[in-house]
Write an enzyme that holds these catalytic residues in place. Structure first.
Site, mmCIF file in Angstrom:
data_model
loop_
_atom_site.group_PDB
_atom_site.id
_atom_site.type_symbol
_atom_site.label_atom_id
_atom_site.label_comp_id
_atom_site.label_asym_id
_atom_site.label_seq_id
_atom_site.Cartn_x
_atom_site.Cartn_y
_atom_site.Cartn_z
ATOM 1 N N GLU A 33 0.824 -1.203 0.000
ATOM 2 C CA GLU A 33 0.000 0.000 0.000
ATOM 3 C C GLU A 33 0.861 1.257 0.000
ATOM 4 O OE1 GLU A 33 -4.123 -1.289 2.195
ATOM 5 O OE2 GLU A 33 -2.400 -0.963 3.507
ATOM 6 N N CYS A 53 6.530 -6.940 6.648
ATOM 7 C CA CYS A 53 7.666 -6.456 7.437
ATOM 8 C C CYS A 53 8.100 -7.555 8.392
ATOM 9 C CB CYS A 53 7.278 -5.199 8.226
ATOM 10 S SG CYS A 53 8.667 -4.475 9.162
ATOM 11 N N ASN A 94 -2.598 4.504 16.590
ATOM 12 C CA ASN A 94 -3.724 4.226 15.710
ATOM 13 C C ASN A 94 -4.216 2.803 15.928
ATOM 14 O OD1 ASN A 94 -3.816 6.749 14.128
ATOM 15 N ND2 ASN A 94 -1.759 6.133 13.498
ATOM 16 N N CYS A 105 -0.285 5.758 10.432
ATOM 17 C CA CYS A 105 0.935 5.089 10.893
ATOM 18 C C CYS A 105 0.609 3.791 11.621
ATOM 19 C CB CYS A 105 1.699 6.037 11.818
ATOM 20 S SG CYS A 105 3.223 5.348 12.475
#
Length: 364
Positions: free
Chosen positions: A106, A126, A313, A356
């Site tokens: 993304e 990741c 978030n 984030c």
């Protein structure tokens, strides 16, 4: 239990060669291999970096026969937009990209009054396993190629031009992945981003940010590249005991090592280092941790540091949430009292999982 770190890609991908993978010498060689005159190399680079065109069939200053010949050999379609979602009255746009081998990544395009930023991914997934980050919890699929990284930049710049009559000003490597774990391809991409057309997109190095969880040797290596980009260190805790859990790479390179490397970066480049700190309720937001953060950063970096506090978030399955606003304000006050610049980052895209720590490349 600390989740295992992954530094090498589990499923190495080798996308087809693209013009954006090549430096000037590589483009010259590729053009020669096709039996074309040398001037075509610069012409093709101008089309891609200067005019933001990736489809040879739109390169109207090329002979029609040549357009077809170079479509597959120099301009394969590496990323296809699988979906787009927007928020903030259309000022934030998240794109889900599907690569040729099916992996998804993304990027996020954000428009502000005085700048336009694209947040790009450097890996599919990741391997750093940070427990509060959706990308880290998904694991690593593979590194992106230089061209796959640059295609996100080109697409963002083209969208700004075509949809808003505007220009791209900032690029941040804060999407999916640990940029310094894909070091060679990321550095090659940065060189193309900052080079003037027709060698690159011509974005100011000062407007490019490379984020890292703290791969200390790679930070020093990046400093020696002397690219002049901004380094963002994702710290998230001022003490090793907590950071070992929040940022598992801390089990390999402790805070002192990461800060020493950051100081080396600041000294070599003359650039102020950005420290990212996601504020998590009752986890890392205590007053004593604010004091410790301020002291450690002031001692290690002096005036060459700025703290970006990030309200946590929400991510699926996470038991954590953001600190209350009064706690956030007190944290800022205490860090500043230690002589360290500190602000709360403007959070964009939360409602479309584009902020984030929220990128997970789901759907599409």
């Amino acid at each position: 239990m600390v989740q295992q770190l992954v530094f090498s890609e589990p499923r190495p991908g080798k996308p087809p060669r693209h013009l954006a993978d090549l430096d000037a010498d590589g483009r010259a060689s590729a053009v020669a291999e096709l039996g074309l005159p040398a001037f075509r190399a610069k012409q093709l680079a101008h089309q891609y970096y200067g005019r933001l065109i990736a489809d040879p069939r739109q390169m109207t200053d090329l002979p029609a026969g040549l357009r077809d010949a170079i479509a597959d050999t120099m301009f394969p379609i590496l990323l296809t937009a699988a979906s787009e979602v927007t928020c903030d009255a259309g000022q934030t746009r998240k794109t889900l990209w599907r690569a040729l081998d099916g992996v998804t990544v993304e990027s996020v395009l954000m428009r502000y009054p005085h700048r336009n930023t694209v947040c790009i991914s450097s890996q599919a997934g990741c391997g750093m396993a940070c427990p509060f980050c959706a990308t880290g919890q998904g694991g690593l699929s593979r590194n992106l190629s230089t061209a796959e990284i640059l295609e996100q930049v080109r697409a963002g710049a083209a969208a700004l031009r075509d949809d808003f009559g505007d220009r791209l000003s900032n690029v941040v490597f804060m999407g999916m992945g640990e940029p310094l774990a894909n070091y060679a391809r990321v550095v090659a991409a940065v060189r193309r981003i900052v080079a003037a057309p027709p060698q690159g997109f011509g974005i100011s190095a000062r407007s490019v940010t490379v984020s890292t969880v703290g791969l200390a040797p790679a930070i020093r290596k990046l400093a020696d590249e002397r690219l002049g980009v901004t380094l963002a260190l994702s710290l998230h805790a001022p003490d090793d005991e907590l950071r070992d859990t929040l940022v598992p790479v801390n089990n390999r390179w402790k805070i002192a090592e990461a800060l020493d490397a950051a100081r080396y970066y600041a000294d070599v480049t003359g650039r102020r280092v950005s420290v990212e700190y996601a504020l998590i309720r009752d986890v890392n937001d205590q007053p004593w941790r604010a004091d410790l953060l301020g002291r450690r950063l002031h001692r290690a970096l002096g005036p060459l540091v700025h703290v970006n506090l990030i309200p946590l978030n929400p991510t699926p399955g996470s038991q954590w949430d953001a600190s209350p606003k009064p706690v956030e304000r007190e944290f800022v006050r205490r860090v500043r009292a230690a002589g360290v610049s500190c602000t709360v980052r403007d959070t964009r895209g939360r409602e479309i999982s584009a902020a984030c720590g929220q990128l997970a490349a789901e759907g599409g």
